[in-house]
Design a protein around this motif. Structure first.
Motif, PDB file in Angstrom:
ATOM      1  N   ARG A 110       0.839  -1.196   0.000  1.00 28.89           N
ATOM      2  CA  ARG A 110       0.000   0.000   0.000  1.00 28.89           C
ATOM      3  C   ARG A 110       0.874   1.245   0.000  1.00 28.89           C
ATOM      4  NH1 ARG A 110      -2.581   1.044   4.345  1.00 28.89           N
ATOM      5  NH2 ARG A 110      -1.758  -0.572   5.733  1.00 28.89           N
ATOM      6  N   PHE A 111       0.410   2.317  -0.636  1.00 30.71           N
ATOM      7  CA  PHE A 111       1.169   3.563  -0.691  1.00 30.71           C
ATOM      8  C   PHE A 111       1.473   4.095   0.712  1.00 30.71           C
ATOM      9  CE2 PHE A 111      -0.970   3.754  -4.893  1.00 30.71           C
ATOM     10  CZ  PHE A 111       0.154   3.930  -5.690  1.00 30.71           C
ATOM     11  N   GLU A 112       0.517   3.936   1.626  1.00 30.50           N
ATOM     12  CA  GLU A 112       0.675   4.487   2.967  1.00 30.50           C
ATOM     13  C   GLU A 112       1.855   3.849   3.697  1.00 30.50           C
ATOM     14  OE1 GLU A 112      -2.113   3.515   1.611  1.00 30.50           O
ATOM     15  OE2 GLU A 112      -3.138   5.450   1.394  1.00 30.50           O
ATOM     16  N   LEU A 113       2.119   2.575   3.420  1.00 30.57           N
ATOM     17  CA  LEU A 113       3.242   1.899   4.082  1.00 30.57           C
ATOM     18  C   LEU A 113       4.577   2.494   3.644  1.00 30.57           C
ATOM     19  CD1 LEU A 113       1.999  -1.802   3.839  1.00 30.57           C
ATOM     20  CD2 LEU A 113       1.975  -0.313   5.850  1.00 30.57           C
ATOM     21  N   VAL A 114       4.681   2.842   2.384  1.00 32.68           N
ATOM     22  CA  VAL A 114       5.909   3.466   1.891  1.00 32.68           C
ATOM     23  C   VAL A 114       6.059   4.856   2.492  1.00 32.68           C
ATOM     24  CG1 VAL A 114       7.244   4.065  -0.150  1.00 32.68           C
ATOM     25  CG2 VAL A 114       5.567   2.209  -0.269  1.00 32.68           C
ATOM     26  N   ARG A 115       4.973   5.589   2.561  1.00 30.87           N
ATOM     27  CA  ARG A 115       5.011   6.931   3.156  1.00 30.87           C
ATOM     28  C   ARG A 115       5.426   6.862   4.621  1.00 30.87           C
ATOM     29  NH1 ARG A 115       2.876  12.077   2.331  1.00 30.87           N
ATOM     30  NH2 ARG A 115       2.417  13.177   4.273  1.00 30.87           N
ATOM     31  N   ASN A 116       4.896   5.891   5.350  1.00 30.41           N
ATOM     32  CA  ASN A 116       5.275   5.726   6.757  1.00 30.41           C
ATOM     33  C   ASN A 116       6.762   5.416   6.899  1.00 30.41           C
ATOM     34  OD1 ASN A 116       2.617   6.165   7.443  1.00 30.41           O
ATOM     35  ND2 ASN A 116       2.130   3.996   7.688  1.00 30.41           N
ATOM     36  N   PHE A 117       7.290   4.636   5.969  1.00 31.59           N
ATOM     37  CA  PHE A 117       8.710   4.312   5.978  1.00 31.59           C
ATOM     38  C   PHE A 117       9.545   5.580   5.817  1.00 31.59           C
ATOM     39  CE2 PHE A 117      12.533   3.355   3.456  1.00 31.59           C
ATOM     40  CZ  PHE A 117      13.188   2.478   4.319  1.00 31.59           C
ATOM     41  N   LEU A 118       9.178   6.418   4.855  1.00 36.11           N
ATOM     42  CA  LEU A 118       9.911   7.661   4.628  1.00 36.11           C
ATOM     43  C   LEU A 118       9.821   8.578   5.849  1.00 36.11           C
ATOM     44  CD1 LEU A 118       9.984   6.635   1.688  1.00 36.11           C
ATOM     45  CD2 LEU A 118       9.403   8.941   0.942  1.00 36.11           C
ATOM     46  N   PHE A 119       8.637   8.658   6.440  1.00 32.67           N
ATOM     47  CA  PHE A 119       8.462   9.527   7.607  1.00 32.67           C
ATOM     48  C   PHE A 119       9.312   9.046   8.782  1.00 32.67           C
ATOM     49  CE2 PHE A 119       6.314  10.608  11.598  1.00 32.67           C
ATOM     50  CZ  PHE A 119       6.244  11.990  11.477  1.00 32.67           C
ATOM     51  N   ALA A 120       9.299   7.749   9.055  1.00 27.12           N
ATOM     52  CA  ALA A 120      10.091   7.209  10.160  1.00 27.12           C
ATOM     53  C   ALA A 120      11.579   7.443   9.927  1.00 27.12           C
ATOM     54  CB  ALA A 120       9.801   5.713  10.322  1.00 27.12           C
ATOM     55  N   PHE A 121      12.021   7.272   8.682  1.00 27.66           N
ATOM     56  CA  PHE A 121      13.421   7.530   8.359  1.00 27.66           C
ATOM     57  C   PHE A 121      13.772   8.985   8.654  1.00 27.66           C
ATOM     58  CE2 PHE A 121      16.923   8.869   5.770  1.00 27.66           C
ATOM     59  CZ  PHE A 121      17.800   7.793   5.759  1.00 27.66           C
ATOM     60  N   CYS A 122      12.900   9.908   8.279  1.00 25.84           N
ATOM     61  CA  CYS A 122      13.170  11.335   8.473  1.00 25.84           C
ATOM     62  C   CYS A 122      13.297  11.674   9.954  1.00 25.84           C
ATOM     63  CB  CYS A 122      12.070  12.174   7.835  1.00 25.84           C
ATOM     64  SG  CYS A 122      12.117  12.181   6.031  1.00 25.84           S
ATOM     65  N   VAL A 123      12.444  11.106  10.790  1.00 24.11           N
ATOM     66  CA  VAL A 123      12.513  11.365  12.227  1.00 24.11           C
ATOM     67  C   VAL A 123      13.879  10.959  12.778  1.00 24.11           C
ATOM     68  CG1 VAL A 123      11.586  10.701  14.477  1.00 24.11           C
ATOM     69  CG2 VAL A 123      10.024  11.192  12.591  1.00 24.11           C
ATOM     70  N   LEU A 124      14.352   9.790  12.392  1.00 25.82           N
ATOM     71  CA  LEU A 124      15.629   9.289  12.885  1.00 25.82           C
ATOM     72  C   LEU A 124      16.799  10.068  12.294  1.00 25.82           C
ATOM     73  CD1 LEU A 124      14.771   5.488  12.710  1.00 25.82           C
ATOM     74  CD2 LEU A 124      15.008   6.873  14.765  1.00 25.82           C
ATOM     75  N   ALA A 125      16.699  10.461  11.029  1.00 29.34           N
ATOM     76  CA  ALA A 125      17.784  11.216  10.393  1.00 29.34           C
ATOM     77  C   ALA A 125      17.898  12.623  10.971  1.00 29.34           C
ATOM     78  CB  ALA A 125      17.561  11.285   8.884  1.00 29.34           C
TER      79      ALA A 125
END
Length: 458
Positions: free
Chosen positions: A134-149
């Motif tokens: 699902r598109f939302e799963l990819v978006r969540n992945f990008l968001f989580a990466f940004c928080v950690l970065a």
């Protein structure tokens, strides 16, 4: 306490990877970002820590194989016949060069070190294809990466401001940069090296742009803009200038490619670009003058100089490495691992060298013929993804900014790899790239899922 908690989390993540279909990707990010600071507090700073994140992905891949052995080939063969032949030939070349390396040098570690670079992204593609339905799963992945970065960026700035901790600083002796008539320290924050820190923060800048263009409101836009300023400022402190070029390449490619598939740019998109330009211009006028006469001014001068050196670096470390690799390793190459970081610890002779440039690395390890195989692989990927983007533009055009952003990010890594491949030897970096490529391969699944969900709602 940190070490114990990390290994408990690692064991749990691997367990979930073996027993759950979904919900493990976040653990991959957590392990990937934590393995470097944990390595710093362990005696001897063991290099094996860099592959811990690979164990989680391997557990996810093992579950897929146990449930359905055909899952390995599904991303490359289900929707198109274009990709599978090129992937098969590429793996055949890698396998032959693995045998070549093992026979020639007698070092399984060297061969394995070289194999990780070529195999890890493909494994990540298979895993991501299964998980990003699902598109939302990819978006969540990008968001989580940004928080950690962003946390990494804060740690770099904290380090520069005088903060001290065993979790900060580079592994080993660290990097010292001789530039601007003085000595500049390369800050890495929580990451093990400034190179790795810079790459993750540069990726975050690209992801933030994608997330804002995709579905950002005004508060998200302002938070993202301030985060981008922080990230670029921290990238400059690492002294690794190439990520600035990668961000510029991403931005310059994103808008034209989006325009190509959208046929037109929406008013919202144009408004965001103009607003972003105004905000950045204001910050440029108000903030930059305050750094004049400080140490940071020297880092800024070094960062800006990357544009002057870009042409020469591409000529010498990009195309120029082909002739070096051909002279040293011949037409058939030297086998897997000979151009990998740390190869000199396992074999003596002409190792490393052209491996700093990605093109030279391919020729050194896989031979001159590999350039044609990789080109075929790239063309087959491009043809398939072009079909996928056309599908998205017709079926779910509102998702185009998001999908095109991911594609452009992957493309922006190509010139960076061509002139500096060291960071791409990191397992976590390879997994991130593989995950995003897998998300693109899964576009037909995502489109079907999105349409079915909307039909259910209606």
């Amino acid at each position: 306490m940190l070490v114990s908690a990390f290994f408990v989390l690692l064991a749990y993540a691997c367990f979930r990877g073996l027993t759950r279909d979904f919900g493990v990707v976040t653990f991959v990010l957590a392990i990937g970002f934590l393995q470097d600071p944990v390595r710093k507090v362990l005696a001897g700073e063991p290099v094996v820590m860099t592959i811990m994140v690979g164990l989680v992905v391997a557990s996810m891949a093992l579950r897929l194989v146990l449930i359905n052995p055909r899952a390995i080939a599904e991303p490359f063969a289900r929707w198109t016949d274009d990709v599978a032949p090129s992937v098969t030939i590429f793996l055949l070349v890698v396998g032959l060069q693995g045998v070549h390396s093992l026979v020639r040098y007698g070092s399984p570690v060297l061969t394995g070190l070289g194999a990780i670079f070529y195999v890890a992204p493909l494994v990540a593609i298979v895993v991501a294809y299964a998980h990003f339905h699902r598109f939302e799963l990819v978006r969540n992945f990008l968001f989580a990466f940004c928080v950690l970065a962003v946390a990494v960026a804060l740690s770099v700035v904290y380090s520069y401001s005088g903060g001290e901790s065993q979790l900060l600083g580079e592994v080993g002796s660290g990097l010292v940069i001789y530039d601007q008539g003085t000595i500049l320290k390369a800050y890495s924050g929580l990451m093990r090296s400034s190179e790795i820190a810079s790459w993750h923060m540069g990726v975050c800048v690209c992801f933030l742009i994608v997330l804002v263009v995709d579905r950002g409101n005004m508060p998200i836009f302002l938070i993202a803009t301030l985060s981008i300023v922080l990230l670029i400022g921290a990238i400059i402190l690492t002294g690794r200038r190439k990520m600035i070029i990668q961000i510029v390449i991403f931005a310059s490619m994103y808008f034209p490619l989006l325009r190509y598939y959208q046929q037109r740019l929406s008013n919202r998109f144009i408004g965001l670009v103009l607003l972003g330009s105004v905000v950045l211009s204001i910050l440029y006028v108000l903030v930059l003058p305050s750094f004049q006469g400080t140490d940071y001014d020297l880092y800024l001068a070094r960062g800006v100089s990357v544009f002057e050196d870009a042409g020469e670096r591409f000529s010498t470390l990009g195309l120029g490495t082909i002739s070096w690799a051909f002279r040293e390793h011949g037409f058939f190459g030297g086998g897997l691992g000979v151009a990998s970081q740390g190869a000199q610890h396992f074999v003596s002779g002409n190792t490393g060298g052209a491996g700093e440039g990605g093109i030279g690395k391919l020729v050194s390890e896989l031979g001159l013929l590999s350039l044609f195989v990789v080109a075929w692989l790239g063309i087959s990927f491009a043809r398939y993804l072009h079909k996928c983007l056309n599908l998205v533009s017709v079926s779910v055009p509102e998702k185009l900014p998001f999908v095109v952003g991911i594609l452009v990010f992957l493309l922006a890594n190509v010139p960076t790899f061509a002139i500096a491949s060291q960071v791409y030897g990191d397992v976590f970096v390879l997994i991130i790239l593989g995950f995003l490529a897998g998300a693109l391969f899964a576009l037909p699944r995502q489109v079907v899922s999105h349409l079915e969900a909307n039909k259910t709602i209606l």
